[in-house]
Structures are given as C-alpha cells and as structure tokens.
Design a protein around this motif. Sequence first.
Motif, PDB file in Angstrom:
ATOM      1  N   GLU A 136       0.806  -1.222   0.000  1.00 58.36           N
ATOM      2  CA  GLU A 136       0.000   0.000   0.000  1.00 58.36           C
ATOM      3  C   GLU A 136       0.836   1.268   0.000  1.00 58.36           C
ATOM      4  O   GLU A 136       0.375   2.319  -0.459  1.00 58.36           O
ATOM      5  CB  GLU A 136      -0.919  -0.011   1.231  1.00 58.36           C
ATOM      6  N   LEU A 137       2.063   1.184   0.507  1.00 58.09           N
ATOM      7  CA  LEU A 137       2.872   2.393   0.707  1.00 58.09           C
ATOM      8  C   LEU A 137       4.177   2.331  -0.095  1.00 58.09           C
ATOM      9  O   LEU A 137       5.237   1.987   0.442  1.00 58.09           O
ATOM     10  CB  LEU A 137       3.187   2.575   2.201  1.00 58.09           C
ATOM     11  N   PRO A 138       4.129   2.665  -1.361  1.00 60.75           N
ATOM     12  CA  PRO A 138       5.341   2.614  -2.189  1.00 60.75           C
ATOM     13  C   PRO A 138       6.395   3.630  -1.772  1.00 60.75           C
ATOM     14  O   PRO A 138       7.534   3.566  -2.249  1.00 60.75           O
ATOM     15  CB  PRO A 138       4.809   2.906  -3.593  1.00 60.75           C
ATOM     16  N   THR A 139       6.027   4.567  -0.899  1.00 62.99           N
ATOM     17  CA  THR A 139       6.998   5.562  -0.438  1.00 62.99           C
ATOM     18  C   THR A 139       7.950   5.006   0.614  1.00 62.99           C
ATOM     19  O   THR A 139       8.942   5.655   0.959  1.00 62.99           O
ATOM     20  CB  THR A 139       6.278   6.784   0.160  1.00 62.99           C
ATOM     21  N   LEU A 140       7.685   3.803   1.149  1.00 68.76           N
ATOM     22  CA  LEU A 140       8.578   3.215   2.155  1.00 68.76           C
ATOM     23  C   LEU A 140       9.908   2.846   1.508  1.00 68.76           C
ATOM     24  O   LEU A 140       9.953   2.102   0.525  1.00 68.76           O
ATOM     25  CB  LEU A 140       7.946   1.966   2.771  1.00 68.76           C
ATOM     26  N   ARG A 141      10.993   3.358   2.073  1.00 69.41           N
ATOM     27  CA  ARG A 141      12.320   3.004   1.557  1.00 69.41           C
ATOM     28  C   ARG A 141      12.930   1.854   2.345  1.00 69.41           C
ATOM     29  O   ARG A 141      13.943   1.268   1.936  1.00 69.41           O
ATOM     30  CB  ARG A 141      13.253   4.208   1.584  1.00 69.41           C
ATOM     31  N   GLY A 142      12.309   1.523   3.464  1.00 70.57           N
ATOM     32  CA  GLY A 142      12.804   0.419   4.272  1.00 70.57           C
ATOM     33  C   GLY A 142      12.167   0.407   5.638  1.00 70.57           C
ATOM     34  O   GLY A 142      11.143   1.054   5.865  1.00 70.57           O
ATOM     35  N   GLY A 143      12.785  -0.345   6.546  1.00 72.68           N
ATOM     36  CA  GLY A 143      12.231  -0.394   7.876  1.00 72.68           C
ATOM     37  C   GLY A 143      12.928  -1.409   8.759  1.00 72.68           C
ATOM     38  O   GLY A 143      13.874  -2.098   8.352  1.00 72.68           O
ATOM     39  N   LEU A 144      12.439  -1.486   9.988  1.00 74.32           N
ATOM     40  CA  LEU A 144      12.922  -2.454  10.969  1.00 74.32           C
ATOM     41  C   LEU A 144      11.721  -2.860  11.808  1.00 74.32           C
ATOM     42  O   LEU A 144      11.058  -2.007  12.414  1.00 74.32           O
ATOM     43  CB  LEU A 144      13.993  -1.837  11.869  1.00 74.32           C
ATOM     44  N   VAL A 194       8.413 -16.622  24.162  1.00 73.06           N
ATOM     45  CA  VAL A 194       9.290 -16.828  23.001  1.00 73.06           C
ATOM     46  C   VAL A 194      10.237 -15.633  22.872  1.00 73.06           C
ATOM     47  O   VAL A 194       9.966 -14.554  23.383  1.00 73.06           O
ATOM     48  CB  VAL A 194       8.478 -16.963  21.689  1.00 73.06           C
ATOM     49  N   ASP A 195      11.347 -15.871  22.188  1.00 72.01           N
ATOM     50  CA  ASP A 195      12.255 -14.773  21.850  1.00 72.01           C
ATOM     51  C   ASP A 195      11.657 -13.974  20.691  1.00 72.01           C
ATOM     52  O   ASP A 195      10.832 -14.474  19.931  1.00 72.01           O
ATOM     53  CB  ASP A 195      13.625 -15.308  21.428  1.00 72.01           C
ATOM     54  N   SER A 196      12.106 -12.743  20.559  1.00 66.91           N
ATOM     55  CA  SER A 196      11.723 -11.914  19.425  1.00 66.91           C
ATOM     56  C   SER A 196      12.943 -11.693  18.538  1.00 66.91           C
ATOM     57  O   SER A 196      14.084 -11.831  18.984  1.00 66.91           O
ATOM     58  CB  SER A 196      11.183 -10.558  19.895  1.00 66.91           C
ATOM     59  N   GLY A 197      12.691 -11.355  17.286  1.00 67.16           N
ATOM     60  CA  GLY A 197      13.777 -11.088  16.361  1.00 67.16           C
ATOM     61  C   GLY A 197      13.554  -9.782  15.624  1.00 67.16           C
ATOM     62  O   GLY A 197      12.408  -9.400  15.367  1.00 67.16           O
ATOM     63  N   LEU A 198      14.637  -9.113  15.301  1.00 68.55           N
ATOM     64  CA  LEU A 198      14.564  -7.873  14.535  1.00 68.55           C
ATOM     65  C   LEU A 198      14.847  -8.188  13.064  1.00 68.55           C
ATOM     66  O   LEU A 198      15.806  -8.893  12.749  1.00 68.55           O
ATOM     67  CB  LEU A 198      15.586  -6.860  15.042  1.00 68.55           C
ATOM     68  N   VAL A 199      13.991  -7.673  12.192  1.00 68.03           N
ATOM     69  CA  VAL A 199      14.161  -7.844  10.753  1.00 68.03           C
ATOM     70  C   VAL A 199      14.296  -6.460  10.125  1.00 68.03           C
ATOM     71  O   VAL A 199      13.402  -5.622  10.249  1.00 68.03           O
ATOM     72  CB  VAL A 199      12.964  -8.586  10.122  1.00 68.03           C
ATOM     73  N   ALA A 200      15.424  -6.221   9.475  1.00 70.51           N
ATOM     74  CA  ALA A 200      15.630  -4.963   8.756  1.00 70.51           C
ATOM     75  C   ALA A 200      15.428  -5.223   7.270  1.00 70.51           C
ATOM     76  O   ALA A 200      15.730  -6.309   6.770  1.00 70.51           O
ATOM     77  CB  ALA A 200      17.042  -4.439   9.000  1.00 70.51           C
ATOM     78  N   PHE A 201      14.866  -4.259   6.580  1.00 75.02           N
ATOM     79  CA  PHE A 201      14.662  -4.450   5.142  1.00 75.02           C
ATOM     80  C   PHE A 201      14.827  -3.134   4.396  1.00 75.02           C
ATOM     81  O   PHE A 201      14.592  -2.053   4.938  1.00 75.02           O
ATOM     82  CB  PHE A 201      13.287  -5.055   4.843  1.00 75.02           C
ATOM     83  N   SER A 202      15.250  -3.260   3.139  1.00 75.02           N
ATOM     84  CA  SER A 202      15.414  -2.105   2.250  1.00 75.02           C
ATOM     85  C   SER A 202      14.601  -2.360   0.994  1.00 75.02           C
ATOM     86  O   SER A 202      14.716  -3.439   0.385  1.00 75.02           O
ATOM     87  CB  SER A 202      16.886  -1.921   1.878  1.00 75.02           C
ATOM     88  N   ALA A 203      13.798  -1.387   0.603  1.00 72.90           N
ATOM     89  CA  ALA A 203      12.941  -1.552  -0.567  1.00 72.90           C
ATOM     90  C   ALA A 203      13.768  -1.797  -1.818  1.00 72.90           C
ATOM     91  O   ALA A 203      14.872  -1.279  -1.967  1.00 72.90           O
ATOM     92  CB  ALA A 203      12.060  -0.323  -0.743  1.00 72.90           C
ATOM     93  N   ARG A 204      13.221  -2.597  -2.727  1.00 76.92           N
ATOM     94  CA  ARG A 204      13.882  -2.897  -3.992  1.00 76.92           C
ATOM     95  C   ARG A 204      12.854  -2.821  -5.108  1.00 76.92           C
ATOM     96  O   ARG A 204      11.644  -2.842  -4.854  1.00 76.92           O
ATOM     97  CB  ARG A 204      14.486  -4.303  -3.969  1.00 76.92           C
ATOM     98  N   THR A 205      13.335  -2.730  -6.326  1.00 71.97           N
ATOM     99  CA  THR A 205      12.436  -2.758  -7.473  1.00 71.97           C
ATOM    100  C   THR A 205      12.021  -4.206  -7.721  1.00 71.97           C
ATOM    101  O   THR A 205      12.882  -5.089  -7.807  1.00 71.97           O
ATOM    102  CB  THR A 205      13.144  -2.215  -8.733  1.00 71.97           C
TER     103      THR A 205
END
Length: 295
Positions: A136-144, A194-205
């Motif tokens: 829905e949000l193509p303006t997202l360049r990434g996140g965590l 349970v343990d939690s995990g961090l996921v980082a991501f960067s938008a791609r074409t």
Amino acid sequence: MADALLGPAEIRDLAARLGVAPTKKLGQNFLHDPNTIRRIVAAAGLRPDDVALEVGPGLGSLTLGLVGAVRHVHAVEIDPRLAAALPETVSDAHLSVHQADALHVRAADFEPAPTMLVANLPYNVAVPVVLHLLAELPTLRGGLVMVQKEVADRLVAGPGSKVYGVPSVKLAWYAEARPAGKVPPAVFWPVPNVDSGLVAFSARTPPGDIDRPAVFAVVDAAFAQRRKTLRAALSGWAGGADRAEKLLVAAGISPQARGESLTVEQFAAIAGAARQSPSGGKLSPTDAQAEEVDS
C-alpha cells in the motif's frame, strides 16, 4: 532523544492509570527497556528527514524514541484507549495518531507519506501487516520490525532453507531483508514465552515487468504443496501437470524442482511464461492469501 524513555515502573503505572491490561487477542506485549528502544532506533538506520510509521505503539515506549529521531511519526493503534492516551505520553507536534487497524490503512491516510516502517508488531498479524503496508505504501524506503523469532527467521530465509516459504518470497518481492538481532523476553510486559527477532529491510524494485498478483498466485500454488515437485504443485494453477511442465521449461526451471529452491525472480519468470502462453496459468489476484504465515 527529546523525551525520557519509559522503564518497567513507568509502563505499569501508565497502564494502571489508563485501566489497560495487555490482551492476548491484540497481541499486546509492551516494551519497557530503554536500552532496547535505543537499539531499535539505531538499528533502523533512520535519517532526520524520514517519516516513520509505527504499528501498535501501545503505551508509547518506542514512539518516544522515534519522535526524537525523525521528522514525523505516524502511529497506528487499534486499541481506542491506547490511541487516545498516546498524545499525552508523547506530546510532540510531529506525531500523528491513527486509531485504526493496520491491515486496512491506505496511503491516503498518511500525510506526510511514510518513508520507514519501525514497529514492535503484534505476533499474530506481523506477516500480513508487513506485506499489506509494503503493497500500500510505495513511499517506504525500508524499515525495521520486531516479530516473533520464528517469524523473523522465515521472513529473512533464502531459497533452500527449511523455513523458506510464502512470507520469505513475498517479502523478497518488495525488499531485501536481513536479520538485525535477537530480543529477549524479559524486556516486555507481560513476558512472552518466546524470543523476538529484529528484521531490517530495504525496498527494492520488483523483478521483471509481471504484475504482483500473477507472481503471488504462482508462489501460493508452489507452497500449498511444498513437498511436491513444481510440475505437480503447479498443475492446478496451470491447468494440468503437462501444462505446468511446459511453462517451467519455458521459464528455464526444472519441472522436478520444488518451490523451496526458487528465488522470487524465478517465480516471476514462471508467471511471465504463463502470460506469454495463450492459455497460461490462473493469474488471479491472491491478496487474500498474502496474509499466510506459511504453508
């Protein structure tokens, strides 16, 4: 950071004052460790001009960390009591609170447009929320995002991994994801088992020029019967095993391969082969299936 962060005592006092008890139904586990908040904000790679989108801010622990690091924060909270109280805890002119279900928000709901998703996501809806927001949000360049460790492992898994599946491929359509660390249960209230995990991501074409619903239809079909060869698993989608074999060969993929060995580019190639064929596969939208955690 502009405001003092919330510790265990402040979190419990705030919850008591609001008459809020964490509910399993909403997947509420409130962060109460300032060091973890600082770690998340630092690992997110935020820039001062970013607009952060936070889902499930709860009592405002992470929100307090975010408002000092970016230009604006959008906080989406489904619980009306928590949404109403958040501006009192985080009194910042650059905070917009949206009392809404994150699975139903649209780009038009946010001004300025979000550029980064940073959130401690409720475990029970983490995958569908991430996929919906990226669609829905193509303006997202990434996140965590912070999710259950098991879900984090699936999201960042690559082809050949035992936990590689629908979430792995669909996230790879939108972004390059990587693990960003583990978070122990003790930093939450109530303490999860349970343990939690961090996921980082960067938008791609996205790969190729094929539509996302067409590619996701292939992904869903391949993993619905993940132990079968693609020739067999895609037979229903393609209109027969022989037809599936022809499309796979046209895409340069062995009919004896299994879905868990394919990259997102290869799934796109299969959808592309079907589009080129006069009576190709069932290229129907699969947005409803995008909420799967795995098959």
